[in-house]
Design an enzyme around this catalytic site. Structure first.
Site, PDB file in Angstrom:
ATOM      1  N   ARG A  74      22.649  62.545  47.894  1.00  0.00           N
ATOM      2  CA  ARG A  74      24.115  62.883  47.656  1.00  0.00           C
ATOM      3  C   ARG A  74      24.412  64.451  47.986  1.00  0.00           C
ATOM      4  O   ARG A  74      25.374  64.559  48.745  1.00  0.00           O
ATOM      5  CB  ARG A  74      24.576  62.720  46.073  1.00  0.00           C
ATOM      6  N   LEU A  88      27.851  70.981  40.374  1.00  0.00           N
ATOM      7  CA  LEU A  88      27.907  69.620  39.509  1.00  0.00           C
ATOM      8  C   LEU A  88      27.171  68.625  40.487  1.00  0.00           C
ATOM      9  O   LEU A  88      27.797  67.494  41.268  1.00  0.00           O
ATOM     10  CB  LEU A  88      29.365  69.313  39.592  1.00  0.00           C
ATOM     11  N   PRO A  89      26.015  68.635  40.440  1.00  0.00           N
ATOM     12  CA  PRO A  89      25.087  67.452  41.156  1.00  0.00           C
ATOM     13  C   PRO A  89      25.348  65.929  40.534  1.00  0.00           C
ATOM     14  O   PRO A  89      25.346  65.983  39.299  1.00  0.00           O
ATOM     15  CB  PRO A  89      23.855  67.825  41.439  1.00  0.00           C
ATOM     16  N   HIS A  90      25.770  64.967  41.570  1.00  0.00           N
ATOM     17  CA  HIS A  90      25.927  63.700  40.957  1.00  0.00           C
ATOM     18  C   HIS A  90      25.401  62.553  41.814  1.00  0.00           C
ATOM     19  O   HIS A  90      25.104  62.954  43.123  1.00  0.00           O
ATOM     20  CB  HIS A  90      27.395  63.720  40.678  1.00  0.00           C
ATOM     21  N   ALA A  91      25.159  61.518  41.287  1.00  0.00           N
ATOM     22  CA  ALA A  91      24.619  60.355  42.023  1.00  0.00           C
ATOM     23  C   ALA A  91      24.760  59.153  41.463  1.00  0.00           C
ATOM     24  O   ALA A  91      24.661  59.112  40.211  1.00  0.00           O
ATOM     25  CB  ALA A  91      23.059  60.636  42.229  1.00  0.00           C
TER      26      ALA A  91
END
Length: 154
Positions: free
Chosen positions: A50, A64-67
């Site tokens: 991501r 705000l890392p997201h996956a």
């Protein structure tokens, strides 16, 4: 959607020695594995994939890392406070010390976006982030995060 729906107390941690963005991704994956019983290797892989699409460092020391992940059926979150900020290639070039990771099922639709909007809106508040930074205790951080929604809603 509320923070209490996204987060369990075990998914809130303070780290003193994260030395790089890559290390933070591994630390975040370890927290997710411990809190939600998801394999850290898959979480790291999804986060890095991501991140290759665009940096999740949103500025003012926040990332705000997201996956999307296999093996979960609802959106889950993890919060890290770093005692020493790290370079995250953020849009404002400032190092990051407040990190909220979001993880959604592969087929998640609007719920993932609602969660991302909630977290983004909350962590865009400088006073709120200052309060988080001033309380480097996981239990207090969990309380601050989960009470934020009820205060905003009142």
């Amino acid at each position: 959607m509320k923070f209490v729906d996204l987060l369990v107390p075990q998914a809130v941690k303070v780290f003193s020695a994260s030395s790089s963005k890559k290390r933070v991704m591994h630390d975040l994956a370890d927290v997710v594995e411990s809190a939600y019983d998801l394999p850290a290797s898959g979480v790291v892989e999804a986060l890095i994939e991501r991140e290759s699409l665009g940096c999740t460092g949103v500025g003012h020391g926040v990332a705000l890392p997201h996956a999307r992940l296999d093996g979960i059926n609802e959106v889950k979150g993890a919060f890290l406070l770093l005692e020493k900020p790290v370079d995250f290639n953020a849009i404002d070039r400032q190092p990051v010390d407040v990190i909220f990771g979001l993880f959604a099922p592969e087929d998640a639709g609007v719920e993932h976006l609602k969660a991302l909007a909630l977290v983004s809106r909350t962590l865009r508040n400088p006073a709120f982030c200052d309060k988080l930074r001033a309380n480097p205790d996981p239990a207090k951080l969990y309380t601050i995060l989960t009470e934020a929604q009820s205060v905003q809603a009142a």
